[in-house]
Design a protein around this motif. Sequence first.
Motif, PDB file in Angstrom:
ATOM      1  N   LYS A  21       0.839  -1.204   0.000  1.00 19.23           N
ATOM      2  CA  LYS A  21       0.000   0.000   0.000  1.00 19.23           C
ATOM      3  C   LYS A  21       0.874   1.255   0.000  1.00 19.23           C
ATOM      4  N   ILE A  22       1.934   1.238   0.790  1.00 22.21           N
ATOM      5  CA  ILE A  22       2.859   2.382   0.832  1.00 22.21           C
ATOM      6  C   ILE A  22       3.552   2.556  -0.516  1.00 22.21           C
ATOM      7  N   TYR A  23       3.992   1.455  -1.130  1.00 22.43           N
ATOM      8  CA  TYR A  23       4.636   1.535  -2.441  1.00 22.43           C
ATOM      9  C   TYR A  23       3.681   2.097  -3.493  1.00 22.43           C
ATOM     10  N   ARG A  24       2.415   1.694  -3.415  1.00 22.15           N
ATOM     11  CA  ARG A  24       1.415   2.212  -4.355  1.00 22.15           C
ATOM     12  C   ARG A  24       1.249   3.719  -4.165  1.00 22.15           C
ATOM     13  N   GLU A  25       1.205   4.170  -2.914  1.00 24.09           N
ATOM     14  CA  GLU A  25       1.084   5.601  -2.634  1.00 24.09           C
ATOM     15  C   GLU A  25       2.306   6.361  -3.148  1.00 24.09           C
ATOM     16  N   ILE A  26       3.493   5.776  -2.981  1.00 29.58           N
ATOM     17  CA  ILE A  26       4.714   6.402  -3.485  1.00 29.58           C
ATOM     18  C   ILE A  26       4.658   6.516  -5.004  1.00 29.58           C
ATOM     19  N   TYR A  27       4.191   5.455  -5.666  1.00 29.54           N
ATOM     20  CA  TYR A  27       4.068   5.475  -7.121  1.00 29.54           C
ATOM     21  C   TYR A  27       3.161   6.617  -7.563  1.00 29.54           C
ATOM     22  N   TYR A  28       1.998   6.745  -6.937  1.00 30.92           N
ATOM     23  CA  TYR A  28       1.085   7.831  -7.298  1.00 30.92           C
ATOM     24  C   TYR A  28       1.707   9.194  -7.032  1.00 30.92           C
ATOM     25  N   LEU A  29       2.426   9.324  -5.937  1.00 30.52           N
ATOM     26  CA  LEU A  29       3.080  10.587  -5.612  1.00 30.52           C
ATOM     27  C   LEU A  29       4.149  10.937  -6.646  1.00 30.52           C
ATOM     28  N   VAL A  30       4.952   9.966  -7.044  1.00 28.78           N
ATOM     29  CA  VAL A  30       5.987  10.210  -8.057  1.00 28.78           C
ATOM     30  C   VAL A  30       5.353  10.603  -9.388  1.00 28.78           C
ATOM     31  N   MET A  31       4.280   9.924  -9.777  1.00 25.68           N
ATOM     32  CA  MET A  31       3.598  10.260 -11.033  1.00 25.68           C
ATOM     33  C   MET A  31       2.992  11.666 -10.956  1.00 25.68           C
ATOM     34  N   LEU A  32       2.424  12.025  -9.829  1.00 22.83           N
ATOM     35  CA  LEU A  32       1.849  13.362  -9.666  1.00 22.83           C
ATOM     36  C   LEU A  32       2.928  14.436  -9.727  1.00 22.83           C
ATOM     37  N   ILE A  33       4.048  14.207  -9.065  1.00 21.20           N
ATOM     38  CA  ILE A  33       5.156  15.166  -9.099  1.00 21.20           C
ATOM     39  C   ILE A  33       5.713  15.290 -10.517  1.00 21.20           C
ATOM     40  N   LEU A  91       8.912  10.402 -20.653  1.00 22.51           N
ATOM     41  CA  LEU A  91       9.367   9.016 -20.692  1.00 22.51           C
ATOM     42  C   LEU A  91       9.061   8.288 -19.390  1.00 22.51           C
ATOM     43  N   ILE A  92       9.193   8.965 -18.266  1.00 25.86           N
ATOM     44  CA  ILE A  92       8.849   8.362 -16.972  1.00 25.86           C
ATOM     45  C   ILE A  92       7.357   8.046 -16.919  1.00 25.86           C
ATOM     46  N   LEU A  93       6.527   9.005 -17.309  1.00 26.13           N
ATOM     47  CA  LEU A  93       5.080   8.795 -17.273  1.00 26.13           C
ATOM     48  C   LEU A  93       4.650   7.665 -18.206  1.00 26.13           C
ATOM     49  N   LEU A  94       5.099   7.708 -19.451  1.00 22.72           N
ATOM     50  CA  LEU A  94       4.706   6.682 -20.421  1.00 22.72           C
ATOM     51  C   LEU A  94       5.353   5.332 -20.113  1.00 22.72           C
ATOM     52  N   GLY A  95       6.607   5.352 -19.707  1.00 20.94           N
ATOM     53  CA  GLY A  95       7.304   4.102 -19.409  1.00 20.94           C
ATOM     54  C   GLY A  95       6.697   3.353 -18.239  1.00 20.94           C
ATOM     55  N   ALA A  96       6.387   4.055 -17.171  1.00 19.48           N
ATOM     56  CA  ALA A  96       5.792   3.389 -15.998  1.00 19.48           C
ATOM     57  C   ALA A  96       4.405   2.841 -16.322  1.00 19.48           C
ATOM     58  N   SER A  97       3.629   3.599 -17.048  1.00 16.26           N
ATOM     59  CA  SER A  97       2.288   3.141 -17.420  1.00 16.26           C
ATOM     60  C   SER A  97       2.353   1.942 -18.357  1.00 16.26           C
TER      61      SER A  97
END
Length: 171
Positions: free
Chosen positions: A19-31, A55-61
């Motif tokens: 759950k924490i990792y998921r929150e971190i992922y969303y935070l990184v994508m938002l930033i 590239l970060i946004l498209l690559g992670a998705s």
Amino acid sequence: MALWNKKPVDERVTNIQNKIYREIYYLVMLITLASVVFKFITIGTSLNVVLTEVLILLGASTYYLIRSASLGIYSEEVEIHDSHSKVTRNKKNFYWGLAIGLALALSFATNSAVNYAEGTQQAIHYFVLVFFVSLFIYAPFFIMFTVITHNAAKKRSDQVNQKLLDEEEVK
């Protein structure tokens, strides 16, 4: 072989960590998205300025979509979503593709009207012309892209699930 030995884990701790990792992922994508918007506003609309963030946004998705489809959980996510939502995932993908096409058409039309027109009448003409041409080009492209990507990922995920079920029946 000490590297391969599994240590005992508490499932509750593992679920909370996930759950924490998921929150971190969303935070990184938002930033990252905020960085793209901020750079476009302050520096300008050059793709070179925001290439890393894009590239970060498209690559992670893309990685998540490929990974979830190859593990067979994408179709399960879709089923869970569709059972709890009034609008199916397929319709949402259609609407997202349409929204992206509309947003691009509006931005291109506004840019043409502001930067290239020499008067109000010409600005309106440029806006309408560029808006409809862009809409007819980009909206179908993004609609097809989102719907086809979703259907391909779901089909792949269903195949993986069927293969797992077939393997369990053999045992």
